[in-house]
Design an enzyme around this catalytic site. Structure first.
Site, short mmCIF file in Angstrom:
data_model
loop_
_atom_site.label_atom_id
_atom_site.label_comp_id
_atom_site.label_asym_id
_atom_site.label_seq_id
_atom_site.Cartn_x
_atom_site.Cartn_y
_atom_site.Cartn_z
N CYS A 38 1.00 -0.96 0.06
CA CYS A 38 -0.43 -0.38 0.02
C CYS A 38 1.12 1.10 -0.36
O CYS A 38 1.70 1.42 0.64
CB CYS A 38 -0.97 -0.28 1.38
N SER A 40 0.47 3.83 1.63
CA SER A 40 0.18 3.87 2.94
C SER A 40 2.42 3.65 3.68
O SER A 40 2.43 4.56 4.38
CB SER A 40 -0.59 3.92 3.86
N HIS A 43 5.12 6.21 2.71
CA HIS A 43 4.59 7.32 3.55
C HIS A 43 5.90 7.14 4.08
O HIS A 43 6.72 7.87 4.67
CB HIS A 43 4.22 7.34 3.74
N HIS A 59 0.19 -3.53 6.56
CA HIS A 59 -1.67 -3.42 6.88
C HIS A 59 -2.49 -4.09 6.08
O HIS A 59 -3.51 -3.65 6.89
CB HIS A 59 -1.38 -1.53 7.59
N CYS A 163 -6.89 -2.71 3.69
CA CYS A 163 -6.77 -1.15 2.72
C CYS A 163 -7.33 -0.13 2.03
O CYS A 163 -8.31 0.43 2.23
CB CYS A 163 -5.68 -0.78 3.02
#
Length: 363
Positions: A38, A40, A43, A59, A163
């Protein structure tokens, strides 16, 4: 077990031998089947968001329950499950008022650096990521961090729901509450943007405008329900959208995570329109809006955390949408990879070569 560890920001993940504790009260040990890569995670890998290091990232995942601790009432060994970082306590004000995605109960949703679920022989702490750490062969989570799913749902597609899909579709269904016939703009055709586009189609939006600079992603957006495509590389996307819609945009979803696109989402709105920020704007970044637009046009801007989900209700419904052919997850997976290929997978994500790579632990 093997796990991908981030030692320092802007450094490759390292495959390490790590250990996971036995399940304690209300904890569930899961054999990880699949984990999506992902944006995320990227990041945090790039240091745009702070987190204690070293840590096992990941996650977005699905797996099978191996063992349960004492007092667990929801799950049992053999259950197929999707994990979710929106672990909820069920008793705080946010949970009891119907907003479990922003639960404030820190005894269940452990703050970064608190969990002691992972260890290794190096000595020193090894941190769990977002109460999950799914870039590992096993996960130890609170029972309120998972949802049981039907066994005929493929686990690689189920992982995506954990997610990216819940975030994008939930922003449409729960946060913005898009109504049939409304005009929707989605800025950014990555994972959550594609989910928002597909969700808007399921919600019955009359017009769905996809905005991106990648022609291949725009073509895929059309397959998922977009009615119009705007290539931001061809000129000001705000002007292009306004020309298409004559200024009548009801909802704009920002799915990139940048100051510029967040401001553009607000600028695209028609009177009484709502901009919903889904993307992870870098920590510490402010956005600037023309204050007069709030007065003159009654425009609104709002955030959406993980699609404002109630994941134990939302995720089984999304599975039903998939199995009935309305949620198009098969087109999402660009590559199925091994854990050892994780850094290559993130490089391909960053270059725009893939929509989603999924780690297949059982392959």
């Amino acid at each position: 077990m093997k796990a991908a560890v981030l030692h320092e920001a802007n450094q490759p993940l390292v495959i390490e031998d790590v250990k996971v504790q036995k399940p304690g009260p209300r904890e569930v040990l899961i054999r990880t089947s699949c984990a999506g890569l992902c944006h995320s995670d990227l990041h945090f890998m790039e240091g745009l968001y702070p987190h204690p290091l070293p840590a096992v990232l990941g996650h977005e995942s699905a797996g099978i329950v191996e063992e349960v601790g004492s007092d667990v009432t929801y799950a049992r060994k053999g259950d197929h499950v999707i994990t979710c970082l929106s672990v909820f306590c069920g008793t705080c004000e946010q949970c009891t008022s119907g907003r479990p995605a922003i639960c404030t109960g820190t005894d269940v949703r452990l703050p970064p650096g608190v969990s002691k679920r992972l260890t290794w022989d190096r000595g020193g702490p090894l941190h769990q990521f977002l109460n999950m750490s799914s870039f590992a062969e096993q996960m130890l989570v609170h029972e309120n961090a998972l949802v049981k799913i039907r066994e005929d749902m493929p686990l690689d597609r189920a992982a995506l729901i954990g997610c990216g899909v819940i975030t994008g579709t939930g922003a449409v269904f729960n946060t913005a509450r898009v109504a049939p016939g409304e005009t929707v703009v989605v800025i950014g055709c990555g994972g959550i943007g594609m989910a928002a586009i597909n969700g808007a189609a399921i919600a019955g939006a009359g017009r769905i405008i996809a905005v991106d600079t990648n022609a291949q992603k725009l073509a895929l957006a059309q397959e998922l329900g977009a009615t119009d495509m705007v290539n931001a590389a061809d000129g000001d996307p705000v002007a292009q959208v306004k020309e298409l819609t004559k200024g009548q945009v009801h909802h704009a979803f920002e799915a990139v995570g940048s100051k510029r696109t967040a401001e553009q989402s607000f600028q695209m709105l028609g009177p009484a329109g709502t901009a919903t920020i889904i993307g992870m704007i870098p920590f510490g970044t402010n956005i600037e809006l023309h204050g007069f637009e709030f007065l003159r046009g009654e425009k609104r801007i709002q955030g959406s955390t993980m699609g404002s989900n109630r994941f134990r209700t939302d995720m089984p419904r999304l599975i039903d949408h998939y199995l009935k052919g309305r949620l198009h997850l098969d087109q999402w997976i660009s590559a199925r990879i091994k854990l050892a290929e994780i850094n290559e997978g993130f490089a391909n994500m960053k270059s725009g070569k893939v929509l989603r790579s999924v780690i297949m632990f059982d392959a």
